[in-house]
Design an enzyme around this catalytic site. Structure first.
Site, mmCIF file in Angstrom:
data_model
loop_
_atom_site.group_PDB
_atom_site.id
_atom_site.type_symbol
_atom_site.label_atom_id
_atom_site.label_comp_id
_atom_site.label_asym_id
_atom_site.label_seq_id
_atom_site.Cartn_x
_atom_site.Cartn_y
_atom_site.Cartn_z
ATOM 1 N N PRO A 88 -0.671 8.554 -5.774
ATOM 2 C CG PRO A 88 1.192 7.150 -6.009
ATOM 3 C CD PRO A 88 -0.298 7.142 -5.873
ATOM 4 C CD GLU A 116 3.331 -0.891 -11.205
ATOM 5 O OE1 GLU A 116 3.523 0.324 -11.292
ATOM 6 O OE2 GLU A 116 4.035 -1.649 -10.505
ATOM 7 N NE ARG A 154 -8.603 16.253 13.941
ATOM 8 C CZ ARG A 154 -8.253 17.492 14.255
ATOM 9 N NH1 ARG A 154 -8.165 18.420 13.306
ATOM 10 N NH2 ARG A 154 -7.986 17.836 15.492
ATOM 11 C CG ASP A 169 -6.057 21.256 15.532
ATOM 12 O OD1 ASP A 169 -5.397 21.210 16.578
ATOM 13 O OD2 ASP A 169 -7.018 20.515 15.289
HETATM 14 N N1 SAM Z 1 2.430 2.827 -9.893
HETATM 15 C C1 SAM Z 1 1.951 3.908 -9.058
HETATM 16 C C2 SAM Z 1 2.873 5.088 -9.199
HETATM 17 O O1 SAM Z 1 4.064 4.900 -9.396
HETATM 18 O O2 SAM Z 1 2.408 6.235 -9.081
HETATM 19 C C3 SAM Z 1 1.898 3.493 -7.617
HETATM 20 C C4 SAM Z 1 0.811 2.514 -7.333
HETATM 21 S S1 SAM Z 1 0.667 2.137 -5.630
HETATM 22 C C5 SAM Z 1 1.779 0.810 -5.437
HETATM 23 C C6 SAM Z 1 -0.900 1.345 -5.525
HETATM 24 C C7 SAM Z 1 -2.033 2.234 -5.085
HETATM 25 O O3 SAM Z 1 -1.774 2.730 -3.798
HETATM 26 C C8 SAM Z 1 -2.311 3.458 -5.924
HETATM 27 O O4 SAM Z 1 -3.105 3.168 -7.038
HETATM 28 C C9 SAM Z 1 -3.012 4.368 -4.945
HETATM 29 O O5 SAM Z 1 -4.407 4.091 -4.874
HETATM 30 C C10 SAM Z 1 -2.380 3.992 -3.619
HETATM 31 N N2 SAM Z 1 -1.345 4.940 -3.174
HETATM 32 C C11 SAM Z 1 -0.028 4.673 -3.006
HETATM 33 N N3 SAM Z 1 0.638 5.735 -2.575
HETATM 34 C C12 SAM Z 1 -0.260 6.740 -2.451
HETATM 35 C C13 SAM Z 1 -0.189 8.101 -2.047
HETATM 36 N N4 SAM Z 1 0.964 8.669 -1.699
HETATM 37 N N5 SAM Z 1 -1.316 8.832 -2.033
HETATM 38 C C14 SAM Z 1 -2.494 8.287 -2.396
HETATM 39 N N6 SAM Z 1 -2.628 7.000 -2.794
HETATM 40 C C15 SAM Z 1 -1.533 6.234 -2.833
#
Ligand code: SAM
Length: 216
Positions: A88, A116, A154, A169
């Site tokens: 994220p 995390e 796709r 699209d």
């Molecule tokens: N502690 C991180 C933070 O606050 O940014 C969030 C970790 S999340 C619980 C666990 C994993 O989910 C991340 O390491 C990532 O690989 C994935 N993930 C969660 N949300 C995501 C998103 N919006 N986009 C891409 N990957 C995501």
């Protein structure tokens, strides 16, 4: 296009890839997807542990650098593409990026985080690119990896039967990067709701005008 996905939960992805358009693309060898179980690369022979508590304290666990290093190094022997970490904290995925990725290197390595996230030293040394699928937090990177695979696949010629529909699209050049117009199908009247007359007129210039006015 070859995707290699490093994950703690390969089974989560199998259902989605085992049906419909992506299954057909795999069967037709237009795409290939290989899963690598991160636990297999842990130096913890007994429990295959991949996580540990964060330095500095705080909630949650962090994926240790050792299994990540070994996994990425091994996968790179089979896939020469960039290593993408789904997080994220990365730039949010757009259709423009999907197009760029579908026409770039024919190999991609996708790393799914959990807990995390991953040790920062791996982000700084072995990750080439980070992608977020939106400004919200999921439990893991598996859904983001599937979304990335889906949106790139796709766009690969032959994956979606009707290539013209992909070219038209939402966010496409043809639609000037805008969101698509509304669609209707038979019947012309349903529960007292009518299809706009212009779409039944057969007047292609008027239909085109109506649709262009509804791009957003
Ligand atoms: N502690 C991180 C933070 O606050 O940014 C969030 C970790 S999340 C619980 C666990 C994993 O989910 C991340 O390491 C990532 O690989 C994935 N993930 C969660 N949300 C995501 C998103 N919006 N986009 C891409 N990957 C995501």
């Amino acid at each position: 296009m070859r995707f290699d996905v490093i994950t703690l939960f390969p089974n989560l992805c199998e259902g989605y890839l085992g049906d419909s358009i992506l299954k057909r693309a795999i069967d037709q060898k237009l795409i290939s997807i290989n899963f690598w179980q991160l636990r297999d690369f842990s130096d913890d022979a007994k429990h295959h542990k991949v996580d540990d508590t964060p330095y500095g304290g705080g909630a949650g666990m962090v994926i240790r650098p050792q299994p990540l290093w070994n996994a990425i190094t091994e996968v790179k022997k089979h896939n020469q593409g960039p290593v993408i970490y789904l997080t994220p904290q990365g730039p949010v995925l757009t259709q423009k990026q999907a197009v760029e990725l579908s026409t770039g290197p024919k190999e991609l390595i996708l790393l799914c985080g959990r807990y995390e996230g991953i040790d920062q030293r791996i982000r700084e040394t072995l990750i080439d690119r980070e992608i977020s699928i939106g400004e919200y937090v999921l439990t893991g990177g598996e859904l983001p990896a599937l979304i990335l695979i889906d949106t790139i696949s796709r766009l690969i010629p032959g994956v979606v039967g009707d290539e013209e529909s992909v070219a038209e699209d939402s966010f496409s050049k043809k639609l000037q990067g805008k969101r698509e117009y509304p669609h209707y199908t038979r019947p012309a009247e349903f529960n007292n709701m009518k299809v706009p007359d212009v779409l039944l007129s057969g007047n292609h210039a008027e239909i085109e005008k109506w649709r262009t006015e509804r791009l957003s």
